[in-house]
Design a protein around this motif. Sequence first.
Motif, PDB file in Angstrom:
ATOM      1  N   ASN A 281     -12.763  70.536 -14.539  1.00 26.79           N
ATOM      2  CA  ASN A 281     -12.837  70.054 -15.918  1.00 26.79           C
ATOM      3  C   ASN A 281     -12.325  71.108 -16.891  1.00 26.79           C
ATOM      4  OD1 ASN A 281     -13.889  67.596 -15.204  1.00 26.79           O
ATOM      5  ND2 ASN A 281     -15.983  68.045 -15.815  1.00 26.79           N
ATOM      6  N   ALA A 282     -12.701  72.364 -16.662  1.00 26.18           N
ATOM      7  CA  ALA A 282     -12.270  73.441 -17.563  1.00 26.18           C
ATOM      8  C   ALA A 282     -10.755  73.596 -17.538  1.00 26.18           C
ATOM      9  CB  ALA A 282     -12.946  74.752 -17.157  1.00 26.18           C
ATOM     10  N   ILE A 283     -10.158  73.530 -16.358  1.00 26.54           N
ATOM     11  CA  ILE A 283      -8.707  73.689 -16.236  1.00 26.54           C
ATOM     12  C   ILE A 283      -7.975  72.501 -16.856  1.00 26.54           C
ATOM     13  CG2 ILE A 283      -6.802  73.763 -14.572  1.00 26.54           C
ATOM     14  CD1 ILE A 283      -8.636  75.427 -12.759  1.00 26.54           C
ATOM     15  N   VAL A 284      -8.476  71.297 -16.614  1.00 26.30           N
ATOM     16  CA  VAL A 284      -7.799  70.091 -17.114  1.00 26.30           C
ATOM     17  C   VAL A 284      -7.944  69.956 -18.630  1.00 26.30           C
ATOM     18  CG1 VAL A 284      -7.846  67.564 -17.062  1.00 26.30           C
ATOM     19  CG2 VAL A 284      -7.958  68.850 -14.931  1.00 26.30           C
ATOM     20  N   HIS A 285      -9.092  70.367 -19.187  1.00 26.36           N
ATOM     21  CA  HIS A 285      -9.366  70.126 -20.604  1.00 26.36           C
ATOM     22  C   HIS A 285      -9.179  71.354 -21.485  1.00 26.36           C
ATOM     23  CE1 HIS A 285     -10.792  66.059 -19.951  1.00 26.36           C
ATOM     24  NE2 HIS A 285     -11.535  66.493 -18.950  1.00 26.36           N
ATOM     25  N   VAL A 318     -21.054  66.146 -27.823  1.00 25.90           N
ATOM     26  CA  VAL A 318     -21.613  66.508 -26.524  1.00 25.90           C
ATOM     27  C   VAL A 318     -22.293  65.302 -25.885  1.00 25.90           C
ATOM     28  CG1 VAL A 318     -23.418  67.878 -25.398  1.00 25.90           C
ATOM     29  CG2 VAL A 318     -21.841  68.972 -27.009  1.00 25.90           C
ATOM     30  N   GLU A 319     -22.998  64.517 -26.689  1.00 23.95           N
ATOM     31  CA  GLU A 319     -23.659  63.327 -26.143  1.00 23.95           C
ATOM     32  C   GLU A 319     -22.653  62.338 -25.588  1.00 23.95           C
ATOM     33  OE1 GLU A 319     -26.843  62.699 -25.523  1.00 23.95           O
ATOM     34  OE2 GLU A 319     -27.100  64.804 -26.100  1.00 23.95           O
ATOM     35  N   ASP A 320     -21.494  62.218 -26.239  1.00 27.23           N
ATOM     36  CA  ASP A 320     -20.441  61.340 -25.711  1.00 27.23           C
ATOM     37  C   ASP A 320     -20.020  61.796 -24.316  1.00 27.23           C
ATOM     38  OD1 ASP A 320     -20.357  59.779 -28.007  1.00 27.23           O
ATOM     39  OD2 ASP A 320     -18.821  61.028 -28.949  1.00 27.23           O
ATOM     40  N   VAL A 321     -19.833  63.107 -24.165  1.00 31.55           N
ATOM     41  CA  VAL A 321     -19.421  63.653 -22.869  1.00 31.55           C
ATOM     42  C   VAL A 321     -20.460  63.329 -21.803  1.00 31.55           C
ATOM     43  CG1 VAL A 321     -18.879  65.757 -21.586  1.00 31.55           C
ATOM     44  CG2 VAL A 321     -18.085  65.504 -23.950  1.00 31.55           C
ATOM     45  N   LYS A 322     -21.741  63.504 -22.136  1.00 36.70           N
ATOM     46  CA  LYS A 322     -22.807  63.232 -21.175  1.00 36.70           C
ATOM     47  C   LYS A 322     -22.849  61.761 -20.777  1.00 36.70           C
ATOM     48  CE  LYS A 322     -25.938  66.990 -22.505  1.00 36.70           C
ATOM     49  NZ  LYS A 322     -27.277  67.308 -23.034  1.00 36.70           N
ATOM     50  N   GLN A 323     -22.439  60.897 -21.702  1.00 30.23           N
ATOM     51  CA  GLN A 323     -22.441  59.461 -21.417  1.00 30.23           C
ATOM     52  C   GLN A 323     -21.181  59.003 -20.698  1.00 30.23           C
ATOM     53  OE1 GLN A 323     -25.056  57.412 -21.880  1.00 30.23           O
ATOM     54  NE2 GLN A 323     -26.186  59.226 -22.572  1.00 30.23           N
ATOM     55  N   GLY A 324     -20.254  59.912 -20.474  1.00 28.00           N
ATOM     56  CA  GLY A 324     -19.038  59.561 -19.739  1.00 28.00           C
ATOM     57  C   GLY A 324     -17.896  59.086 -20.609  1.00 28.00           C
ATOM     58  N   VAL A 325     -18.023  59.213 -21.938  1.00 33.32           N
ATOM     59  CA  VAL A 325     -16.909  58.870 -22.827  1.00 33.32           C
ATOM     60  C   VAL A 325     -15.780  59.871 -22.603  1.00 33.32           C
ATOM     61  CG1 VAL A 325     -16.169  58.591 -25.225  1.00 33.32           C
ATOM     62  CG2 VAL A 325     -18.481  57.891 -24.532  1.00 33.32           C
ATOM     63  N   SER A 326     -14.575  59.372 -22.476  1.00 31.40           N
ATOM     64  CA  SER A 326     -13.471  60.253 -22.083  1.00 31.40           C
ATOM     65  C   SER A 326     -12.360  60.270 -23.124  1.00 31.40           C
ATOM     66  CB  SER A 326     -12.887  59.781 -20.746  1.00 31.40           C
ATOM     67  OG  SER A 326     -11.712  60.512 -20.437  1.00 31.40           O
ATOM     68  N   ARG A 327     -11.892  61.476 -23.421  1.00 33.44           N
ATOM     69  CA  ARG A 327     -10.642  61.652 -24.154  1.00 33.44           C
ATOM     70  C   ARG A 327      -9.917  62.814 -23.497  1.00 33.44           C
ATOM     71  NH1 ARG A 327     -10.286  61.593 -30.393  1.00 33.44           N
ATOM     72  NH2 ARG A 327      -8.142  61.308 -29.706  1.00 33.44           N
ATOM     73  N   ILE A 328      -8.698  62.591 -23.104  1.00 35.65           N
ATOM     74  CA  ILE A 328      -7.948  63.580 -22.332  1.00 35.65           C
ATOM     75  C   ILE A 328      -7.141  64.477 -23.263  1.00 35.65           C
ATOM     76  CG2 ILE A 328      -6.225  63.925 -20.539  1.00 35.65           C
ATOM     77  CD1 ILE A 328      -8.834  62.723 -19.554  1.00 35.65           C
ATOM     78  N   ARG A 329      -7.387  65.784 -23.185  1.00 31.54           N
ATOM     79  CA  ARG A 329      -6.626  66.726 -24.002  1.00 31.54           C
ATOM     80  C   ARG A 329      -5.228  66.943 -23.408  1.00 31.54           C
ATOM     81  NH1 ARG A 329     -10.070  70.468 -25.474  1.00 31.54           N
ATOM     82  NH2 ARG A 329      -9.703  70.466 -27.726  1.00 31.54           N
ATOM     83  N   ASN A 330      -5.133  67.077 -22.089  1.00 32.63           N
ATOM     84  CA  ASN A 330      -3.857  67.368 -21.417  1.00 32.63           C
ATOM     85  C   ASN A 330      -3.507  66.228 -20.467  1.00 32.63           C
ATOM     86  OD1 ASN A 330      -3.554  70.143 -22.500  1.00 32.63           O
ATOM     87  ND2 ASN A 330      -5.363  70.565 -21.266  1.00 32.63           N
ATOM     88  N   ARG A 331      -2.723  65.288 -20.939  1.00 28.95           N
ATOM     89  CA  ARG A 331      -2.445  64.088 -20.148  1.00 28.95           C
ATOM     90  C   ARG A 331      -1.574  64.388 -18.926  1.00 28.95           C
ATOM     91  NH1 ARG A 331      -1.267  61.696 -25.416  1.00 28.95           N
ATOM     92  NH2 ARG A 331      -3.147  60.681 -26.220  1.00 28.95           N
ATOM     93  N   VAL A 332      -0.620  65.285 -19.075  1.00 34.37           N
ATOM     94  CA  VAL A 332       0.269  65.610 -17.951  1.00 34.37           C
ATOM     95  C   VAL A 332      -0.532  66.296 -16.844  1.00 34.37           C
ATOM     96  CG1 VAL A 332       2.303  66.920 -17.220  1.00 34.37           C
ATOM     97  CG2 VAL A 332       2.292  65.784 -19.453  1.00 34.37           C
ATOM     98  N   ILE A 333      -1.301  67.301 -17.212  1.00 37.20           N
ATOM     99  CA  ILE A 333      -2.100  68.036 -16.225  1.00 37.20           C
ATOM    100  C   ILE A 333      -3.138  67.125 -15.587  1.00 37.20           C
ATOM    101  CG2 ILE A 333      -3.744  69.924 -15.935  1.00 37.20           C
ATOM    102  CD1 ILE A 333      -2.232  71.371 -18.211  1.00 37.20           C
ATOM    103  N   ALA A 334      -3.809  66.300 -16.396  1.00 32.75           N
ATOM    104  CA  ALA A 334      -4.838  65.402 -15.865  1.00 32.75           C
ATOM    105  C   ALA A 334      -4.245  64.412 -14.868  1.00 32.75           C
ATOM    106  CB  ALA A 334      -5.519  64.655 -17.006  1.00 32.75           C
ATOM    107  N   ARG A 335      -3.055  63.906 -15.154  1.00 30.06           N
ATOM    108  CA  ARG A 335      -2.440  62.942 -14.234  1.00 30.06           C
ATOM    109  C   ARG A 335      -2.094  63.604 -12.902  1.00 30.06           C
ATOM    110  NH1 ARG A 335       2.235  58.438 -15.447  1.00 30.06           N
ATOM    111  NH2 ARG A 335       2.348  57.636 -13.313  1.00 30.06           N
ATOM    112  N   VAL A 336      -1.579  64.819 -12.957  1.00 26.44           N
ATOM    113  CA  VAL A 336      -1.249  65.533 -11.719  1.00 26.44           C
ATOM    114  C   VAL A 336      -2.508  65.782 -10.901  1.00 26.44           C
ATOM    115  CG1 VAL A 336      -0.454  67.741 -10.791  1.00 26.44           C
ATOM    116  CG2 VAL A 336       0.887  66.577 -12.557  1.00 26.44           C
TER     117      VAL A 336
END
Length: 496
Positions: A281-285, A318-336
């Motif tokens: 998660n740290a590397i992707v985000h 933070v509560e959104d993250v705990k609930q599984g709400v997702s927003r991708i900071r790095n779309r290229v890295i996340a897809r790989v």
Amino acid sequence: MSLPLSSMIKMPEGKTLEFKRDLSSPKNVLKTIIAFANTAGGRIFIGVEDETRNILGITNPFDEEERLCSLIADNIAPKLIPNVELVSFGDKTLLAVEVYPSGRRPHFMKNEGPDDGVYVRLGSTNRKADNELIEELQRSAFGVSFDEMPMPDLSLDNLDIGFAKKDFEGVRKLNEEELLTLKFLVPVQGKLVPTTGAMLLYGKNRNFYFPDAWVQCGRFIGKDKADIFDHTDIHEPLSKSVEDVMLFLKKHAFKGADFSNIKRKDVWSIPLTILREAVINAIVHADYSQKGAPIRVSFFDDRIEIENPGILLPGMTVEDVKQGVSRIRNRVIARVFSELDLIEQWGSGFRRILKEADKLGLPEPEIIEIGMRIRVTVYLAENIEVKSSGKVTEQVTEQVTEQVTEQVTEQVTEQVTPQVKRLILCLKKKPLSVKGAMEVLGLNHRPTFIYDYLKPATDDGFVEMTQPDSPKSPTQKYRLTDKGKALLLKTDGDEQ
């Protein structure tokens, strides 16, 4: 309002909530409104004493409402129109301001200007945004991620396509069309140029262009950073960094065995599944646009902290993250990472961390914004202590001895992993390429073969390259070393 006012009055100030005694210092109120609009929105209640939560109310409420609306219109740009209303609480009247995340961010104080007057919300405080964060706010407003940005001065030659093809072997054939699909390349003024994501993942001179895209690991003595026992800096490609971080963590953990089933099962003193997820998660985000801010992994006696540069994306809490709400900071890295099966599903990482911690009976891992970084803290079931006064003590010696015994020497006993044994048997007759060995072993996922079979075998001296001077040669194969042949004889003897 989602909660009654009586409930919100009792809540602590935080990323989306603030209380003000009055409008005697309107600049602070305006900064908070800007910070809320630039991040996740929020509510301000004026007429409430912050520390005691005494309901003071406001005098001349209609005049104060009009004054606040004028202050917002005159001092904030681009134009921002929050919901300002008067609310009753008992016999008192409060001024309530509800601010929504803005699609016109970044907003700023007019008298400070767009370069110096942008504020964001971190916890219960407002922080002035630097240039990199301002640019991220602008990109997010337009729906563009940093790793999708083109690098127009570079070309395909700046990418290590050979390394990328090895990663994607059995997943994709990286022809030009696929490179465009993955957004490794984008067209700019009639030519194809790499994206920042492609360079972060597979750039030949990645460390030159992104000198802060690395991982800093440290094992500290005790529960703070006063004394460091061991450290390493990882500058490998992002996909490989995950395994290198995990090896560092294992180096400073204890490993036992569970023999309750027919087959031996390794039992580690640290929750590897949780830590691996947190590292990924740290590397992707991570916000790779920030300067001087590598990813940091800190191993203490009672916990392990994983920090990455970058605050939560606008609209996220933070509560959104705990609930599984997702927003991708790095779309290229996340897809790989997704296609290489390093992540299972976008946005589900922290939910899996919480679920696994509950399953193991561990304290709930924490996620907080601290400074311009996000920190995930994973607590350990029991303290793992190291003590040092300039030399390794008996306890540390015992730990290191166990690690050497379990992680290195075990390869010449029956403790060698089944995967390494299978690879050694696979190379019994002749050297094989990666593809050839995978076919013999019946594997079709290259990262699994690399990290579970080939890397452990080569790291421990059982297998070697046939062309060590040309590690990336397309005709590269792997063969048994003398140590590997010795283990093969023992393995054959055990099976007879």
